[in-house]
Design a protein around this motif. Structure first.
Motif, PDB file in Angstrom:
ATOM      1  N   ARG A  25     -29.144  26.686 -37.178  1.00 34.38           N
ATOM      2  CA  ARG A  25     -29.430  27.632 -36.104  1.00 34.38           C
ATOM      3  C   ARG A  25     -29.004  27.103 -34.742  1.00 34.38           C
ATOM      4  O   ARG A  25     -28.455  27.847 -33.924  1.00 34.38           O
ATOM      5  CB  ARG A  25     -30.922  27.940 -36.108  1.00 34.38           C
ATOM      6  CG  ARG A  25     -31.318  28.984 -35.127  1.00 34.38           C
ATOM      7  CD  ARG A  25     -32.726  29.432 -35.286  1.00 34.38           C
ATOM      8  NE  ARG A  25     -33.653  28.326 -35.291  1.00 34.38           N
ATOM      9  CZ  ARG A  25     -34.944  28.433 -35.154  1.00 34.38           C
ATOM     10  NH1 ARG A  25     -35.481  29.612 -35.005  1.00 34.38           N
ATOM     11  NH2 ARG A  25     -35.720  27.386 -35.180  1.00 34.38           N
ATOM     12  N   ILE A  26     -29.207  25.833 -34.489  1.00 31.78           N
ATOM     13  CA  ILE A  26     -28.860  25.279 -33.174  1.00 31.78           C
ATOM     14  C   ILE A  26     -27.349  25.284 -32.943  1.00 31.78           C
ATOM     15  O   ILE A  26     -26.883  25.480 -31.833  1.00 31.78           O
ATOM     16  CB  ILE A  26     -29.449  23.872 -32.968  1.00 31.78           C
ATOM     17  CG1 ILE A  26     -29.387  23.520 -31.489  1.00 31.78           C
ATOM     18  CG2 ILE A  26     -28.743  22.841 -33.798  1.00 31.78           C
ATOM     19  CD1 ILE A  26     -30.338  22.448 -31.078  1.00 31.78           C
TER      20      ILE A  26
ATOM     21  N   TYR B 210     -25.827  22.013 -24.351  1.00 30.70           N
ATOM     22  CA  TYR B 210     -26.698  21.562 -25.437  1.00 30.70           C
ATOM     23  C   TYR B 210     -28.142  21.459 -24.949  1.00 30.70           C
ATOM     24  O   TYR B 210     -29.070  21.898 -25.624  1.00 30.70           O
ATOM     25  CB  TYR B 210     -26.215  20.205 -25.976  1.00 30.70           C
ATOM     26  CG  TYR B 210     -27.066  19.686 -27.108  1.00 30.70           C
ATOM     27  CD1 TYR B 210     -26.886  20.168 -28.396  1.00 30.70           C
ATOM     28  CD2 TYR B 210     -28.043  18.738 -26.890  1.00 30.70           C
ATOM     29  CE1 TYR B 210     -27.668  19.708 -29.450  1.00 30.70           C
ATOM     30  CE2 TYR B 210     -28.830  18.274 -27.930  1.00 30.70           C
ATOM     31  CZ  TYR B 210     -28.646  18.760 -29.203  1.00 30.70           C
ATOM     32  OH  TYR B 210     -29.426  18.307 -30.237  1.00 30.70           O
TER      33      TYR B 210
ATOM     34  N   GLY C 139     -29.703  24.783 -24.746  1.00 29.93           N
ATOM     35  CA  GLY C 139     -30.040  25.223 -26.099  1.00 29.93           C
ATOM     36  C   GLY C 139     -31.317  24.569 -26.602  1.00 29.93           C
ATOM     37  O   GLY C 139     -32.136  25.201 -27.267  1.00 29.93           O
ATOM     38  N   GLN C 140     -31.497  23.298 -26.257  1.00 33.54           N
ATOM     39  CA  GLN C 140     -32.722  22.592 -26.655  1.00 33.54           C
ATOM     40  C   GLN C 140     -33.948  23.229 -26.014  1.00 33.54           C
ATOM     41  O   GLN C 140     -34.972  23.401 -26.671  1.00 33.54           O
ATOM     42  CB  GLN C 140     -32.661  21.124 -26.230  1.00 33.54           C
ATOM     43  CG  GLN C 140     -31.865  20.237 -27.151  1.00 33.54           C
ATOM     44  CD  GLN C 140     -31.931  18.808 -26.692  1.00 33.54           C
ATOM     45  OE1 GLN C 140     -31.580  18.491 -25.564  1.00 33.54           O
ATOM     46  NE2 GLN C 140     -32.382  17.939 -27.568  1.00 33.54           N
TER      47      GLN C 140
ATOM     48  N   GLN D 178     -34.691  26.385 -27.832  1.00 35.71           N
ATOM     49  CA  GLN D 178     -35.246  26.129 -29.158  1.00 35.71           C
ATOM     50  C   GLN D 178     -36.699  25.677 -29.068  1.00 35.71           C
ATOM     51  O   GLN D 178     -37.536  26.084 -29.875  1.00 35.71           O
ATOM     52  CB  GLN D 178     -34.423  25.081 -29.911  1.00 35.71           C
ATOM     53  CG  GLN D 178     -34.876  24.933 -31.357  1.00 35.71           C
ATOM     54  CD  GLN D 178     -34.016  23.993 -32.164  1.00 35.71           C
ATOM     55  OE1 GLN D 178     -33.142  23.319 -31.637  1.00 35.71           O
ATOM     56  NE2 GLN D 178     -34.268  23.950 -33.452  1.00 35.71           N
TER      57      GLN D 178
ATOM     58  N   ASP E   4     -36.100  18.919 -34.699  1.00 33.46           N
ATOM     59  CA  ASP E   4     -34.728  19.407 -34.565  1.00 33.46           C
ATOM     60  C   ASP E   4     -34.362  19.610 -33.091  1.00 33.46           C
ATOM     61  O   ASP E   4     -33.264  19.276 -32.659  1.00 33.46           O
ATOM     62  CB  ASP E   4     -34.529  20.726 -35.317  1.00 33.46           C
ATOM     63  CG  ASP E   4     -34.537  20.566 -36.816  1.00 33.46           C
ATOM     64  OD1 ASP E   4     -34.434  19.418 -37.312  1.00 33.46           O
ATOM     65  OD2 ASP E   4     -34.649  21.593 -37.510  1.00 33.46           O
ATOM     66  N   ALA E   5     -35.294  20.162 -32.317  1.00 31.55           N
ATOM     67  CA  ALA E   5     -35.041  20.431 -30.905  1.00 31.55           C
ATOM     68  C   ALA E   5     -34.931  19.143 -30.094  1.00 31.55           C
ATOM     69  O   ALA E   5     -34.278  19.124 -29.054  1.00 31.55           O
ATOM     70  CB  ALA E   5     -36.150  21.315 -30.327  1.00 31.55           C
TER      71      ALA E   5
ATOM     72  N   TYR F  76     -26.578  14.596 -32.115  1.00 30.65           N
ATOM     73  CA  TYR F  76     -26.009  15.878 -32.527  1.00 30.65           C
ATOM     74  C   TYR F  76     -24.505  15.741 -32.769  1.00 30.65           C
ATOM     75  O   TYR F  76     -23.982  16.211 -33.773  1.00 30.65           O
ATOM     76  CB  TYR F  76     -26.287  16.940 -31.447  1.00 30.65           C
ATOM     77  CG  TYR F  76     -25.424  18.157 -31.567  1.00 30.65           C
ATOM     78  CD1 TYR F  76     -25.667  19.115 -32.537  1.00 30.65           C
ATOM     79  CD2 TYR F  76     -24.333  18.348 -30.714  1.00 30.65           C
ATOM     80  CE1 TYR F  76     -24.853  20.235 -32.655  1.00 30.65           C
ATOM     81  CE2 TYR F  76     -23.527  19.458 -30.815  1.00 30.65           C
ATOM     82  CZ  TYR F  76     -23.786  20.402 -31.794  1.00 30.65           C
ATOM     83  OH  TYR F  76     -22.979  21.492 -31.921  1.00 30.65           O
TER      84      TYR F  76
END
Length: 67
Positions: A2-3, A24, A27-28, A31, A50-51, A58
């Motif tokens: 998903r990320i 990124y 996005g974190q 999330q 994950d976040a 990554y």
């Protein structure tokens, strides 16, 4: 993952001066907000792990090249 999809979308909307690492990070943040909506503690913890993945980790996981 998903990320990865999220990062692709964010990169498309990112200003020309925005770095991949900044995208990124955005996005974190998104999330983490999504993780906060998960009522199940185990699933929440997995989501946050994950976040919390660093940009360098990554890149290593996805094989993304630094440009």
């Amino acid at each position: 993952k998903r990320i990865t999809i999220l990062l692709s979308v964010l990169a498309g909307f990112c200003l020309p001066g925005c770095t991949r690492e900044q995208a990124y990070g955005a996005g974190q943040m998104w999330q983490r907000q999504e993780c906060s909506r998960i009522p199940d503690r185990a699933e929440y913890d997995r989501c946050m792990r994950d976040a919390d993945l660093s940009y360098d980790a990554y890149r290593r996981e996805t094989g993304a090249e630094r440009k």
